[in-house]
Design a protein around this motif. Structure first.
Motif, short mmCIF file in Angstrom:
data_model
loop_
_atom_site.label_atom_id
_atom_site.label_comp_id
_atom_site.label_asym_id
_atom_site.label_seq_id
_atom_site.Cartn_x
_atom_site.Cartn_y
_atom_site.Cartn_z
N VAL A 97 0.93 -1.17 0.17
CA VAL A 97 -0.03 -0.10 0.06
C VAL A 97 0.99 1.23 -0.01
O VAL A 97 1.78 1.32 0.63
N TRP A 98 0.62 2.08 -0.79
CA TRP A 98 1.34 3.42 -0.73
C TRP A 98 0.55 4.32 0.02
O TRP A 98 -0.65 4.80 -0.22
N ASN A 99 1.25 4.75 1.21
CA ASN A 99 0.49 5.81 2.29
C ASN A 99 1.75 6.77 2.63
O ASN A 99 2.72 6.78 1.92
N GLY A 145 4.73 -11.74 -10.60
CA GLY A 145 5.01 -11.82 -9.09
C GLY A 145 6.45 -11.86 -8.49
O GLY A 145 7.34 -12.35 -9.49
N GLY A 146 6.85 -11.37 -7.65
CA GLY A 146 8.30 -11.31 -7.18
C GLY A 146 9.11 -10.16 -7.83
O GLY A 146 10.42 -10.22 -7.54
N ARG A 147 8.55 -9.22 -8.47
CA ARG A 147 9.45 -8.08 -9.00
C ARG A 147 9.15 -6.75 -8.65
O ARG A 147 10.09 -5.85 -8.53
N PHE A 148 7.99 -6.54 -8.28
CA PHE A 148 7.43 -5.16 -8.19
C PHE A 148 7.12 -4.56 -6.93
O PHE A 148 6.72 -5.52 -6.10
N LEU A 149 7.36 -3.38 -6.44
CA LEU A 149 7.31 -2.85 -5.25
C LEU A 149 5.83 -1.95 -5.05
O LEU A 149 4.89 -2.32 -4.28
N LEU A 150 5.85 -0.76 -5.90
CA LEU A 150 4.65 -0.06 -5.81
C LEU A 150 4.12 0.05 -7.21
O LEU A 150 4.78 1.09 -7.88
#
Length: 367
Positions: free
Chosen positions: A88-90, A128-133
């Protein structure tokens, strides 16, 4: 209005039965949903072309999604979405220098979902397993998928069916403003000849034009307010109209759409074409273009002005506003199918994807 009319209709049930017309219990929910849609749709939804996007009721049920940040449409007419899964971007996600502070690692589940355009069910997933946001997604004319990740500060190009990118821009987790770094890039638009444009983004307020091999060719924009033709304040989405050599930017915090020359047909890149303002004067989150007609999404429910809008690129005329019957809350991205028959809108909170059908008078198939 609808319920008063429906009450009047129901009070006539005895008359309907007398002439053997089916009563209330005969009609299913879809009948009353459509009747409500017709009676309550505001005039602003109809626009100048005499038509407007109509939501497909019940499309895509049961999708379990994280924050849905991007949507595109592939060469087979299937919507492709990019979501954040459990990440989640917060307000805690970044420090003052835009370095990612999240403790969560790469998203384990597949954040890229290819959906069936008829029912919204998942056809295939990957990444899957590659990205953060995750943020933006674009499927180009050759089937390549372009993805942006604001935490990684990178742009990726994935050939069709590929498990790894064949082109990466930016340095992982390193924000920057020079020619080799990005800072929270948001969106990509790709020309048929392979040149591409990157909205960079939350920090740098610029549009970068690259050659197909990733070599930087030109830059446009700087941090600035709406008084400046080249000033941008969070360029959040980009869309390309090659026939008009026009690149349009969702200049989010300046609450406008800035359209410039793309420089593909003997024009100078960055030359102003026109500026569009939604009637709501809301923040503009994303735009898409089909045969000279621009559609976009803007606003939030908290601000009281969330909705879709349509404009004619040639004249600059705003053609109307539209949205689902229950209203948008946080529309974040928009895409148009290749044949212009459908629109898809991604929302963050609620995390969902909407489908709208479009009439030929709204998005003409020929110029």
């Amino acid at each position: 209005m609808f319920w008063r009319l429906l009450s009047t209709i129901c009070s006539l049930t005895s008359c309907l039965n007398a002439v053997r017309v089916p009563g209330y219990d005969y009609f299913d929910d879809s009948y009353y949903y459509e009747l409500k849609n017709l009676l309550e749709a505001p005039e602003s939804l109809h626009g100048a072309r005499g038509d407007h996007p109509r939501e497909v009721n019940g499309w895509g049920p049961g999708l379990e999604l994280g924050q849905v940040s991007g949507v595109s449409v592939d060469l087979e007419g299937r919507p492709v979405i990019f979501h954040r899964g459990p990440n989640v971007w917060n307000f805690k996600s970044f420090n003052a220098t835009h370095h990612y502070q999240g403790e969560d690692g790469p998203i384990a589940e597949d954040p890229v979902l290819i959906l069936n355009p008829d029912n919204g069910k998942v056809v295939r997933s990957w990444g899957g397993g590659r990205f953060l946001l995750p943020h933006g997604i674009t499927v180009d004319h050759h089937g390549n998928t372009w993805l942006t990740d604001v935490a990684l500060h990178q742009v990726f190009k994935f050939p069709a069916e590929a498990k790894a990118p064949d082109l990466t821009l930016g340095e992982a987790k390193v924000p920057g403003s020079d020619d080799t770094h990005l800072c929270k890039p948001t969106s990509v638009a790709v020309a048929k000849d392979g040149d591409f444009f990157v909205a960079d983004g939350y920090c740098n307020s610029r549009i970068l034009r690259f050659a197909p091999d990733g070599k930087l060719k030109e830059k446009f924009g700087h941090f600035g307010g709406e008084w400046s033709d080249s000033g941008l304040y969070v360029p959040h989405g980009v869309a390309l109209d090659e026939a008009r050599d026009t690149l349009c930017v969702a200049d989010r915090e300046n609450r406008r759409v800035v359209c410039i020359r793309a420089g593909l047909h003997h024009h100078t890149f960055g030359t102003p074409v026109r500026t569009l303002h939604p009637a709501s004067r809301a923040r503009v989150f994303d735009v898409a273009i089909h045969n000279g007609v621009l559609v976009g999404v803007s606003g939030t429910a908290e601000e009281g002005n969330a909705g879709g809008f349509t404009a004619d690129l040639s004249s600059g005329e705003m053609l109307g506003e539209w949205g689902p019957l229950q209203g948008f809350r946080n529309p974040h991205a928009i895409a148009i199918s290749g044949d212009g028959s459908a629109l898809y809108v991604a929302e963050i909170g609620p995390n969902r994807i909407w489908k709208f059908t479009v009439g030929k008078t709204f998005l003409p198939t020929k110029m």
